[in-house]
Design a protein around this motif. Structure first.
Motif, short mmCIF file in Angstrom:
data_model
loop_
_atom_site.label_atom_id
_atom_site.label_comp_id
_atom_site.label_asym_id
_atom_site.label_seq_id
_atom_site.Cartn_x
_atom_site.Cartn_y
_atom_site.Cartn_z
N PHE A 1 0.83 -1.20 0.00
CA PHE A 1 0.00 0.00 0.00
C PHE A 1 0.87 1.26 0.00
O PHE A 1 1.92 1.28 0.64
N PRO A 2 0.43 2.33 -0.67
CA PRO A 2 1.15 3.61 -0.55
C PRO A 2 1.02 4.14 0.87
O PRO A 2 -0.01 3.97 1.52
N SER A 3 2.07 4.78 1.36
CA SER A 3 2.08 5.21 2.76
C SER A 3 1.18 6.41 3.02
O SER A 3 0.73 6.61 4.15
N VAL A 4 0.93 7.22 2.00
CA VAL A 4 0.10 8.42 2.18
C VAL A 4 -0.90 8.53 1.04
O VAL A 4 -0.76 7.92 -0.01
N GLN A 5 -1.92 9.34 1.29
CA GLN A 5 -2.93 9.69 0.29
C GLN A 5 -2.97 11.22 0.17
O GLN A 5 -2.73 11.92 1.14
N PRO A 6 -3.33 11.77 -1.00
CA PRO A 6 -3.59 11.09 -2.28
C PRO A 6 -2.31 10.58 -2.93
O PRO A 6 -1.22 11.10 -2.67
N VAL A 7 -2.47 9.58 -3.77
CA VAL A 7 -1.32 8.95 -4.40
C VAL A 7 -0.91 9.75 -5.63
O VAL A 7 -1.74 10.15 -6.46
N THR A 8 0.39 10.00 -5.74
CA THR A 8 0.96 10.68 -6.90
C THR A 8 2.09 9.81 -7.45
O THR A 8 2.55 8.88 -6.78
N PRO A 9 2.57 10.10 -8.66
CA PRO A 9 3.70 9.33 -9.19
C PRO A 9 4.94 9.41 -8.29
O PRO A 9 5.76 8.49 -8.28
N GLN A 10 5.05 10.50 -7.53
CA GLN A 10 6.22 10.69 -6.68
C GLN A 10 6.14 9.89 -5.37
O GLN A 10 7.16 9.47 -4.84
N ASN A 11 4.93 9.71 -4.81
CA ASN A 11 4.84 9.01 -3.52
C ASN A 11 4.22 7.61 -3.64
O ASN A 11 3.97 6.96 -2.63
N MET A 12 4.01 7.16 -4.87
CA MET A 12 3.44 5.84 -5.09
C MET A 12 4.38 4.75 -4.56
O MET A 12 5.60 4.91 -4.59
N ASN A 13 3.79 3.67 -4.05
CA ASN A 13 4.57 2.52 -3.61
C ASN A 13 4.81 1.61 -4.82
O ASN A 13 3.88 0.97 -5.31
N TYR A 14 6.05 1.57 -5.29
CA TYR A 14 6.36 0.81 -6.50
C TYR A 14 6.86 -0.61 -6.20
O TYR A 14 7.44 -1.26 -7.07
N ALA A 15 6.62 -1.09 -4.97
CA ALA A 15 7.11 -2.41 -4.58
C ALA A 15 6.57 -3.51 -5.50
O ALA A 15 7.31 -4.39 -5.93
#
Length: 500
Positions: free
Chosen positions: A458-472
Protein backbone atom coordinates in the motif's frame (compact mmCIF):
# COMPACT_ATOMS: atom_id res chain seq x y z
CA UNK A 1 9.27 -25.43 23.57
CA UNK A 2 11.79 -26.33 20.87
CA UNK A 3 13.90 -29.24 21.95
CA UNK A 4 17.59 -29.85 21.47
CA UNK A 5 18.49 -33.41 20.63
CA UNK A 6 21.91 -34.96 20.66
CA UNK A 7 23.66 -35.19 17.34
CA UNK A 8 26.52 -37.34 18.57
CA UNK A 9 25.51 -40.27 16.40
CA UNK A 10 25.31 -38.19 13.23
CA UNK A 11 28.26 -37.38 10.99
CA UNK A 12 29.70 -33.92 11.40
CA UNK A 13 28.37 -31.24 9.09
CA UNK A 14 31.76 -31.09 7.41
CA UNK A 15 31.56 -34.83 6.69
CA UNK A 16 27.96 -34.50 5.52
CA UNK A 17 28.81 -32.08 2.72
CA UNK A 18 30.43 -34.66 0.44
CA UNK A 19 27.52 -36.99 1.18
CA UNK A 20 25.19 -34.34 -0.21
CA UNK A 21 27.36 -34.03 -3.31
CA UNK A 22 28.72 -30.64 -2.22
CA UNK A 23 32.42 -29.83 -2.13
CA UNK A 24 33.55 -27.62 0.71
CA UNK A 25 34.94 -24.46 -0.92
CA UNK A 26 34.43 -21.81 1.76
CA UNK A 27 36.38 -21.49 5.00
CA UNK A 28 34.49 -22.29 8.21
CA UNK A 29 35.50 -19.07 9.97
CA UNK A 30 32.20 -18.16 11.64
CA UNK A 31 31.41 -19.11 15.23
CA UNK A 32 28.05 -18.85 17.00
CA UNK A 33 29.09 -15.48 18.43
CA UNK A 34 30.30 -13.97 15.16
CA UNK A 35 27.27 -15.34 13.30
CA UNK A 36 24.92 -14.04 15.98
CA UNK A 37 26.61 -10.63 15.77
CA UNK A 38 26.18 -10.65 11.98
CA UNK A 39 22.45 -11.32 12.37
CA UNK A 40 22.11 -8.72 15.13
CA UNK A 41 23.72 -6.03 12.98
CA UNK A 42 22.00 -7.04 9.74
CA UNK A 43 18.65 -6.77 11.51
CA UNK A 44 19.77 -3.71 13.52
CA UNK A 45 16.28 -3.51 15.01
CA UNK A 46 16.62 -0.48 17.26
CA UNK A 47 18.76 1.35 14.68
CA UNK A 48 16.28 0.57 11.90
CA UNK A 49 13.47 1.98 14.03
CA UNK A 50 15.17 5.37 13.96
CA UNK A 51 15.08 5.41 10.16
CA UNK A 52 11.47 4.31 9.66
CA UNK A 53 9.68 5.82 12.66
CA UNK A 54 8.20 8.60 10.51
CA UNK A 55 5.79 6.21 8.76
CA UNK A 56 4.25 5.04 12.05
CA UNK A 57 4.00 8.57 13.42
CA UNK A 58 2.23 9.68 10.23
CA UNK A 59 -0.10 6.67 10.04
CA UNK A 60 -1.20 6.47 13.67
CA UNK A 61 1.07 8.35 16.05
CA UNK A 62 2.98 6.84 18.96
CA UNK A 63 0.44 4.07 19.75
CA UNK A 64 0.72 2.82 16.16
CA UNK A 65 4.43 2.21 16.60
CA UNK A 66 4.16 0.68 20.07
CA UNK A 67 1.34 -1.83 19.45
CA UNK A 68 2.45 -2.70 15.93
CA UNK A 69 5.92 -3.41 17.31
CA UNK A 70 4.60 -5.96 19.79
CA UNK A 71 2.45 -7.66 17.12
CA UNK A 72 5.37 -7.77 14.70
CA UNK A 73 7.73 -9.11 17.38
CA UNK A 74 5.41 -12.05 18.08
CA UNK A 75 4.84 -12.73 14.38
CA UNK A 76 8.57 -12.63 13.71
CA UNK A 77 9.28 -15.13 16.49
CA UNK A 78 6.83 -17.52 14.84
CA UNK A 79 8.52 -17.10 11.44
CA UNK A 80 12.03 -17.44 12.85
CA UNK A 81 11.16 -20.60 14.78
CA UNK A 82 9.47 -22.10 11.71
CA UNK A 83 12.50 -21.42 9.50
CA UNK A 84 15.00 -22.42 12.20
CA UNK A 85 13.38 -25.83 12.53
CA UNK A 86 13.80 -26.43 8.79
CA UNK A 87 17.35 -25.04 8.79
CA UNK A 88 18.23 -27.44 11.57
CA UNK A 89 17.33 -30.34 9.28
CA UNK A 90 18.97 -28.99 6.09
CA UNK A 91 21.65 -26.38 6.90
CA UNK A 92 22.83 -25.26 3.45
CA UNK A 93 23.76 -21.90 1.93
CA UNK A 94 20.80 -21.99 -0.44
CA UNK A 95 18.37 -21.84 2.45
CA UNK A 96 14.78 -21.32 1.40
CA UNK A 97 14.94 -22.72 -2.12
CA UNK A 98 16.80 -25.82 -0.96
CA UNK A 99 14.11 -26.47 1.64
CA UNK A 100 11.27 -26.01 -0.84
CA UNK A 101 12.88 -28.50 -3.21
CA UNK A 102 13.07 -31.13 -0.49
CA UNK A 103 9.58 -30.52 0.91
CA UNK A 104 7.48 -29.86 -2.22
CA UNK A 105 5.71 -32.64 -4.16
CA UNK A 106 7.75 -34.10 -7.01
CA UNK A 107 5.34 -32.73 -9.63
CA UNK A 108 6.36 -29.12 -9.10
CA UNK A 109 9.41 -29.07 -6.82
CA UNK A 110 11.74 -27.80 -9.57
CA UNK A 111 9.48 -24.87 -10.43
CA UNK A 112 8.71 -24.01 -6.80
CA UNK A 113 12.31 -24.22 -5.61
CA UNK A 114 13.70 -22.20 -8.52
CA UNK A 115 11.25 -19.33 -8.04
CA UNK A 116 11.80 -19.41 -4.27
CA UNK A 117 15.52 -18.96 -4.90
CA UNK A 118 14.93 -16.19 -7.42
CA UNK A 119 12.60 -14.33 -5.03
CA UNK A 120 14.99 -14.86 -2.12
CA UNK A 121 17.92 -13.35 -4.02
CA UNK A 122 15.81 -10.37 -5.07
CA UNK A 123 14.50 -9.81 -1.54
CA UNK A 124 17.92 -10.11 0.06
CA UNK A 125 19.46 -7.76 -2.49
CA UNK A 126 16.87 -5.07 -1.80
CA UNK A 127 17.05 -5.57 1.97
CA UNK A 128 20.83 -5.18 1.91
CA UNK A 129 20.49 -2.14 -0.34
CA UNK A 130 18.08 -0.56 2.15
CA UNK A 131 20.79 -0.57 4.85
CA UNK A 132 23.17 1.20 2.47
CA UNK A 133 20.41 3.67 1.54
CA UNK A 134 19.84 4.45 5.21
CA UNK A 135 23.55 4.91 5.90
CA UNK A 136 24.20 6.96 2.77
CA UNK A 137 21.26 9.30 3.26
CA UNK A 138 22.13 9.69 6.94
CA UNK A 139 25.70 10.71 6.06
CA UNK A 140 24.25 13.32 3.70
CA UNK A 141 21.78 14.44 6.36
CA UNK A 142 24.66 14.96 8.80
CA UNK A 143 25.99 17.64 6.44
CA UNK A 144 22.56 19.29 6.48
CA UNK A 145 22.43 19.07 10.27
CA UNK A 146 25.79 20.74 10.71
CA UNK A 147 25.45 23.22 7.83
CA UNK A 148 21.76 24.12 7.66
CA UNK A 149 22.27 27.52 6.05
CA UNK A 150 24.95 26.74 3.49
CA UNK A 151 24.27 23.20 2.26
CA UNK A 152 21.46 22.38 -0.15
CA UNK A 153 21.13 18.57 -0.43
CA UNK A 154 20.71 17.04 -3.88
CA UNK A 155 19.50 13.55 -4.66
CA UNK A 156 22.50 12.69 -6.80
CA UNK A 157 24.74 13.40 -3.83
CA UNK A 158 22.70 11.05 -1.67
CA UNK A 159 23.07 8.39 -4.34
CA UNK A 160 26.86 8.83 -4.32
CA UNK A 161 26.94 8.35 -0.54
CA UNK A 162 24.86 5.19 -1.08
CA UNK A 163 27.29 3.92 -3.70
CA UNK A 164 30.23 4.65 -1.39
CA UNK A 165 28.75 2.37 1.28
CA UNK A 166 28.21 -0.37 -1.31
CA UNK A 167 31.79 -0.17 -2.56
CA UNK A 168 33.11 -0.39 1.01
CA UNK A 169 30.98 -3.48 1.71
CA UNK A 170 32.12 -5.20 -1.48
CA UNK A 171 35.77 -4.44 -0.71
CA UNK A 172 35.60 -5.78 2.84
CA UNK A 173 33.78 -8.91 1.63
CA UNK A 174 36.38 -9.60 -1.06
CA UNK A 175 39.70 -8.60 0.49
CA UNK A 176 38.77 -8.61 4.16
CA UNK A 177 37.04 -11.96 4.24
CA UNK A 178 39.38 -13.39 6.89
CA UNK A 179 38.53 -10.61 9.32
CA UNK A 180 34.79 -10.52 8.55
CA UNK A 181 33.84 -12.67 11.57
CA UNK A 182 35.87 -10.34 13.80
CA UNK A 183 34.43 -7.15 12.29
CA UNK A 184 30.94 -8.58 12.71
CA UNK A 185 31.72 -9.29 16.35
CA UNK A 186 33.02 -5.72 16.82
CA UNK A 187 29.90 -4.35 15.12
CA UNK A 188 27.78 -6.41 17.51
CA UNK A 189 29.56 -4.75 20.44
CA UNK A 190 28.87 -1.29 18.93
CA UNK A 191 25.25 -2.34 18.43
CA UNK A 192 24.87 -3.09 22.16
CA UNK A 193 27.10 -0.34 23.62
CA UNK A 194 25.56 2.29 21.34
CA UNK A 195 22.10 1.18 22.44
CA UNK A 196 23.00 1.69 26.10
CA UNK A 197 24.59 5.09 25.43
CA UNK A 198 21.62 6.47 23.47
CA UNK A 199 19.11 5.07 25.96
CA UNK A 200 20.96 6.86 28.80
CA UNK A 201 21.09 10.16 26.88
CA UNK A 202 17.37 10.04 26.02
CA UNK A 203 16.42 8.89 29.51
CA UNK A 204 18.37 11.63 31.28
CA UNK A 205 18.20 14.63 28.92
CA UNK A 206 14.92 14.41 26.99
CA UNK A 207 11.67 15.96 28.27
CA UNK A 208 9.04 13.25 28.54
CA UNK A 209 5.51 12.82 27.22
CA UNK A 210 2.84 11.28 29.43
CA UNK A 211 1.77 7.66 29.14
CA UNK A 212 -1.45 8.67 27.37
CA UNK A 213 0.52 10.09 24.42
CA UNK A 214 2.49 6.86 24.02
CA UNK A 215 -0.26 4.30 24.52
CA UNK A 216 -3.59 6.00 23.71
CA UNK A 217 -3.47 9.15 21.53
CA UNK A 218 -4.01 7.92 17.96
CA UNK A 219 -3.12 10.44 15.25
CA UNK A 220 -3.74 9.83 11.52
CA UNK A 221 -2.12 12.46 9.29
CA UNK A 222 -1.46 10.13 6.35
CA UNK A 223 -4.48 11.13 4.28
CA UNK A 224 -6.05 7.65 4.48
CA UNK A 225 -9.78 8.03 5.20
CA UNK A 226 -9.86 4.77 7.15
CA UNK A 227 -7.96 4.86 10.44
CA UNK A 228 -7.73 1.07 10.39
CA UNK A 229 -6.11 1.02 6.96
CA UNK A 230 -3.76 3.81 7.98
CA UNK A 231 -2.75 1.85 11.09
CA UNK A 232 -2.00 -1.30 9.07
CA UNK A 233 -0.01 0.64 6.48
CA UNK A 234 2.08 1.85 9.44
CA UNK A 235 3.22 -1.75 9.93
CA UNK A 236 6.10 -0.89 7.60
CA UNK A 237 7.83 0.83 10.52
CA UNK A 238 7.86 -2.32 12.64
CA UNK A 239 8.23 -5.10 10.06
CA UNK A 240 11.34 -3.73 8.39
CA UNK A 241 13.46 -3.66 11.60
CA UNK A 242 12.90 -7.41 12.01
CA UNK A 243 14.18 -8.53 8.59
CA UNK A 244 17.48 -10.33 8.04
CA UNK A 245 17.64 -13.14 10.58
CA UNK A 246 17.70 -15.75 7.80
CA UNK A 247 21.26 -14.60 7.00
CA UNK A 248 22.47 -17.29 9.39
CA UNK A 249 21.28 -20.12 7.15
CA UNK A 250 23.07 -18.67 4.10
CA UNK A 251 26.38 -18.92 5.99
CA UNK A 252 25.73 -22.50 7.08
CA UNK A 253 28.68 -23.78 5.05
CA UNK A 254 31.09 -21.39 6.77
CA UNK A 255 30.71 -22.55 10.38
CA UNK A 256 31.05 -25.73 12.42
CA UNK A 257 27.90 -27.60 13.51
CA UNK A 258 25.45 -25.48 11.48
CA UNK A 259 22.47 -27.70 12.31
CA UNK A 260 22.74 -26.41 15.86
CA UNK A 261 24.40 -23.02 15.35
CA UNK A 262 22.11 -21.67 12.61
CA UNK A 263 18.80 -22.07 14.53
CA UNK A 264 20.34 -20.58 17.68
CA UNK A 265 21.64 -17.57 15.73
CA UNK A 266 18.32 -17.04 13.92
CA UNK A 267 16.00 -17.26 16.91
CA UNK A 268 18.49 -15.72 19.33
CA UNK A 269 19.04 -12.63 17.18
CA UNK A 270 15.26 -12.08 16.91
CA UNK A 271 14.78 -12.37 20.67
CA UNK A 272 17.75 -10.17 21.61
CA UNK A 273 17.00 -7.52 18.99
CA UNK A 274 13.30 -7.67 19.75
CA UNK A 275 13.77 -6.95 23.44
CA UNK A 276 16.32 -4.19 22.76
CA UNK A 277 14.05 -2.66 20.12
CA UNK A 278 11.03 -2.70 22.43
CA UNK A 279 12.96 -0.85 25.11
CA UNK A 280 14.24 1.64 22.57
CA UNK A 281 10.77 2.16 21.04
CA UNK A 282 9.26 2.96 24.45
CA UNK A 283 12.05 5.37 25.37
CA UNK A 284 11.88 6.98 21.92
CA UNK A 285 8.13 7.54 22.11
CA UNK A 286 8.27 9.07 25.57
CA UNK A 287 11.10 11.36 24.40
CA UNK A 288 9.72 12.51 21.02
CA UNK A 289 8.82 16.08 21.91
CA UNK A 290 7.05 18.08 19.19
CA UNK A 291 6.01 15.64 16.44
CA UNK A 292 5.58 18.34 13.80
CA UNK A 293 9.11 19.58 14.47
CA UNK A 294 10.49 16.07 13.91
CA UNK A 295 8.43 15.27 10.80
CA UNK A 296 9.42 18.54 9.10
CA UNK A 297 13.12 18.25 9.93
CA UNK A 298 15.37 19.46 7.08
CA UNK A 299 17.47 16.31 7.56
CA UNK A 300 14.58 14.08 6.48
CA UNK A 301 15.17 11.85 9.51
CA UNK A 302 13.07 12.59 12.63
CA UNK A 303 15.55 10.84 14.93
CA UNK A 304 18.33 13.21 13.89
CA UNK A 305 16.24 16.22 14.80
CA UNK A 306 15.32 14.49 18.06
CA UNK A 307 18.98 13.92 19.00
CA UNK A 308 19.74 17.56 18.19
CA UNK A 309 16.77 18.77 20.24
CA UNK A 310 17.78 16.60 23.19
CA UNK A 311 21.47 17.48 23.26
CA UNK A 312 21.17 21.09 22.00
CA UNK A 313 24.63 20.45 20.60
CA UNK A 314 25.50 19.58 16.99
CA UNK A 315 28.67 17.71 17.91
CA UNK A 316 26.88 15.59 20.52
CA UNK A 317 24.01 14.85 18.15
CA UNK A 318 26.49 13.92 15.41
CA UNK A 319 28.19 11.34 17.65
CA UNK A 320 24.86 9.71 18.51
CA UNK A 321 23.79 9.70 14.87
CA UNK A 322 27.07 8.14 13.75
CA UNK A 323 26.42 5.16 16.03
CA UNK A 324 23.24 4.45 14.08
CA UNK A 325 24.82 5.14 10.69
CA UNK A 326 27.91 2.99 11.26
CA UNK A 327 25.80 0.02 12.31
CA UNK A 328 23.82 0.53 9.08
CA UNK A 329 27.13 0.30 7.17
CA UNK A 330 27.95 -2.91 9.07
CA UNK A 331 24.47 -4.22 8.22
CA UNK A 332 25.12 -3.63 4.53
CA UNK A 333 28.45 -5.46 4.71
CA UNK A 334 26.79 -8.37 6.54
CA UNK A 335 23.97 -8.39 4.00
CA UNK A 336 26.46 -8.48 1.15
CA UNK A 337 28.00 -11.58 2.73
CA UNK A 338 24.65 -13.31 3.10
CA UNK A 339 23.21 -12.35 -0.29
CA UNK A 340 26.34 -13.24 -2.22
CA UNK A 341 26.37 -16.70 -0.60
CA UNK A 342 22.76 -17.30 -1.63
CA UNK A 343 23.47 -16.21 -5.19
CA UNK A 344 26.63 -18.35 -5.23
CA UNK A 345 24.66 -21.41 -4.06
CA UNK A 346 22.00 -20.69 -6.72
CA UNK A 347 24.70 -20.57 -9.38
CA UNK A 348 26.39 -23.69 -8.00
CA UNK A 349 23.09 -25.48 -8.57
CA UNK A 350 23.06 -24.28 -12.22
CA UNK A 351 20.00 -22.15 -11.49
CA UNK A 352 21.38 -18.66 -12.25
CA UNK A 353 22.30 -17.01 -15.53
CA UNK A 354 26.02 -17.56 -16.26
CA UNK A 355 26.12 -20.14 -13.49
CA UNK A 356 29.70 -21.23 -14.12
CA UNK A 357 30.94 -17.66 -13.65
CA UNK A 358 28.95 -16.86 -10.53
CA UNK A 359 29.62 -20.23 -8.91
CA UNK A 360 33.37 -19.56 -9.00
CA UNK A 361 35.14 -19.27 -5.65
CA UNK A 362 38.51 -17.52 -5.68
CA UNK A 363 41.09 -20.17 -4.72
CA UNK A 364 43.21 -17.71 -2.73
CA UNK A 365 40.53 -15.57 -1.09
CA UNK A 366 38.04 -18.44 -0.61
CA UNK A 367 35.08 -16.17 -1.36
CA UNK A 368 32.69 -16.04 -4.37
CA UNK A 369 34.10 -12.84 -5.87
CA UNK A 370 31.90 -12.76 -9.04
CA UNK A 371 28.75 -13.21 -6.91
CA UNK A 372 29.80 -10.38 -4.58
CA UNK A 373 30.44 -8.05 -7.54
CA UNK A 374 27.12 -8.97 -9.20
CA UNK A 375 25.13 -8.26 -6.03
CA UNK A 376 26.93 -4.93 -5.58
CA UNK A 377 26.33 -3.80 -9.17
CA UNK A 378 22.62 -4.67 -8.96
CA UNK A 379 22.32 -2.68 -5.75
CA UNK A 380 24.07 0.28 -7.35
CA UNK A 381 21.50 0.22 -10.16
CA UNK A 382 18.69 0.34 -7.57
CA UNK A 383 20.12 3.69 -6.49
CA UNK A 384 18.92 5.18 -9.75
CA UNK A 385 15.34 4.89 -8.44
CA UNK A 386 16.18 7.55 -5.87
CA UNK A 387 16.95 10.09 -8.58
CA UNK A 388 13.38 10.03 -9.90
CA UNK A 389 11.24 9.33 -6.83
CA UNK A 390 11.12 11.36 -3.62
CA UNK A 391 9.83 8.34 -1.68
CA UNK A 392 12.20 5.78 -3.18
CA UNK A 393 13.58 4.98 0.26
CA UNK A 394 10.11 3.90 1.47
CA UNK A 395 9.65 1.92 -1.74
CA UNK A 396 12.93 0.11 -1.09
CA UNK A 397 11.72 -0.77 2.42
CA UNK A 398 8.42 -2.09 1.05
CA UNK A 399 10.20 -4.15 -1.59
CA UNK A 400 12.48 -5.62 1.09
CA UNK A 401 9.46 -6.72 3.13
CA UNK A 402 7.61 -8.14 0.12
CA UNK A 403 10.63 -10.01 -1.24
CA UNK A 404 11.90 -11.43 2.05
CA UNK A 405 8.46 -12.44 3.31
CA UNK A 406 7.64 -14.10 -0.03
CA UNK A 407 10.80 -16.20 0.31
CA UNK A 408 9.84 -17.11 3.91
CA UNK A 409 6.26 -18.11 3.22
CA UNK A 410 6.85 -20.90 0.68
CA UNK A 411 9.09 -23.19 2.78
CA UNK A 412 6.77 -22.77 5.77
CA UNK A 413 3.74 -23.69 3.65
CA UNK A 414 5.44 -26.81 2.31
CA UNK A 415 6.69 -27.78 5.77
CA UNK A 416 3.19 -27.43 7.23
CA UNK A 417 1.44 -29.29 4.39
CA UNK A 418 3.95 -31.98 3.50
CA UNK A 419 7.06 -31.96 5.68
CA UNK A 420 5.43 -32.83 8.97
CA UNK A 421 3.63 -35.76 7.35
CA UNK A 422 6.63 -37.39 5.68
CA UNK A 423 9.43 -36.68 8.19
CA UNK A 424 10.01 -39.09 11.05
CA UNK A 425 10.87 -37.70 14.48
CA UNK A 426 14.51 -38.78 14.18
CA UNK A 427 14.84 -36.90 10.88
CA UNK A 428 14.36 -33.54 12.59
CA UNK A 429 17.45 -31.61 13.61
CA UNK A 430 18.55 -30.43 17.06
CA UNK A 431 15.96 -27.62 16.92
CA UNK A 432 12.51 -29.23 16.78
CA UNK A 433 9.15 -27.80 17.83
CA UNK A 434 7.40 -31.17 18.01
CA UNK A 435 4.11 -32.42 16.58
CA UNK A 436 1.87 -30.15 18.66
CA UNK A 437 3.66 -26.80 18.90
CA UNK A 438 5.12 -26.96 15.38
CA UNK A 439 1.86 -26.79 13.39
CA UNK A 440 0.53 -24.02 15.65
CA UNK A 441 3.65 -21.89 15.19
CA UNK A 442 3.60 -22.52 11.42
CA UNK A 443 -0.04 -21.38 11.22
CA UNK A 444 0.64 -18.19 13.18
CA UNK A 445 3.66 -17.47 10.98
CA UNK A 446 1.68 -17.93 7.76
CA UNK A 447 -1.18 -15.73 8.95
CA UNK A 448 1.22 -12.97 9.89
CA UNK A 449 3.15 -13.23 6.61
CA UNK A 450 -0.02 -12.81 4.56
CA UNK A 451 -1.15 -9.70 6.47
CA UNK A 452 2.31 -8.11 6.37
CA UNK A 453 2.86 -8.77 2.67
CA UNK A 454 -0.55 -7.36 1.78
CA UNK A 455 -0.10 -4.00 3.51
CA UNK A 456 3.54 -3.60 2.48
CA UNK A 457 2.21 -2.94 -1.04
CA UNK A 458 0.00 0.00 0.00
CA UNK A 459 1.15 3.61 -0.55
CA UNK A 460 2.08 5.21 2.76
CA UNK A 461 0.10 8.42 2.18
CA UNK A 462 -2.93 9.69 0.29
CA UNK A 463 -3.59 11.09 -2.28
CA UNK A 464 -1.32 8.95 -4.40
CA UNK A 465 0.96 10.68 -6.90
CA UNK A 466 3.70 9.33 -9.19
CA UNK A 467 6.22 10.69 -6.68
CA UNK A 468 4.84 9.01 -3.52
CA UNK A 469 3.44 5.84 -5.09
CA UNK A 470 4.57 2.52 -3.61
CA UNK A 471 6.36 0.81 -6.50
CA UNK A 472 7.11 -2.41 -4.58
CA UNK A 473 4.65 -4.48 -6.64
CA UNK A 474 5.95 -3.03 -9.89
CA UNK A 475 9.58 -3.80 -9.08
CA UNK A 476 8.81 -7.23 -7.63
CA UNK A 477 6.58 -7.98 -10.61
CA UNK A 478 9.36 -6.96 -12.96
CA UNK A 479 11.79 -9.21 -11.10
CA UNK A 480 9.38 -12.14 -11.45
CA UNK A 481 8.80 -11.45 -15.15
CA UNK A 482 12.56 -11.49 -15.78
CA UNK A 483 12.83 -14.72 -13.79
CA UNK A 484 9.92 -16.33 -15.64
CA UNK A 485 11.38 -15.51 -19.05
CA UNK A 486 14.80 -16.82 -18.06
CA UNK A 487 13.50 -20.01 -16.43
CA UNK A 488 11.30 -21.15 -19.30
CA UNK A 489 13.75 -20.07 -21.97
CA UNK A 490 16.98 -21.40 -20.45
CA UNK A 491 16.84 -22.17 -16.74
CA UNK A 492 14.70 -25.29 -16.87
CA UNK A 493 17.21 -26.89 -19.25
CA UNK A 494 20.07 -26.66 -16.75
CA UNK A 495 18.42 -26.64 -13.32
CA UNK A 496 17.74 -30.11 -11.95
CA UNK A 497 17.44 -29.10 -8.30
CA UNK A 498 19.91 -28.18 -5.57
CA UNK A 499 22.76 -30.44 -4.57
CA UNK A 500 21.67 -31.94 -1.26
Amino acid sequence: MPSEKSTSSSPSDEEALPERGTTEELRRDFSLWSLGSLCLCLMGTWEALTSVVAAALTNGGAPCLFYNYIITFLGTIAIACSLAEIASIWPTAGGQYHWVHVLAPKSHKLLASWFTGWISIGGQTVLTASAAFAAGLQFQALITLNNPDSYVPARWQGMLFYWLVLVYSAAVNIWGSRVLPHTNLASGVIHVVGFVAIMVVMGVMAPKHGARFVFVEFSNTSGWASDGTSWLVGLLSTIYPFLGYDAACHLAEEMPLPSRTVPLAMVGSVLVNGVMGLGFAIMLLFSLGDLNDLLTSPTGFPFMQLFLNITSNKAGATVLILIVSLVAVAANAAGCTSTSRTFWAFARDSAAPYSRLFAHVDPKLHVPVPAIIAVTVFQMLLGLLYLGNSTAFNAILSMAILGMYASYILPIIYMALYGRKKLDREQFGPFSMGTVLGPVVNTVALGWLIVAMTFSTFPSVQPVTPQNMNYAVVVMGGWLVIGTVYFFALGRKTYVGPIL
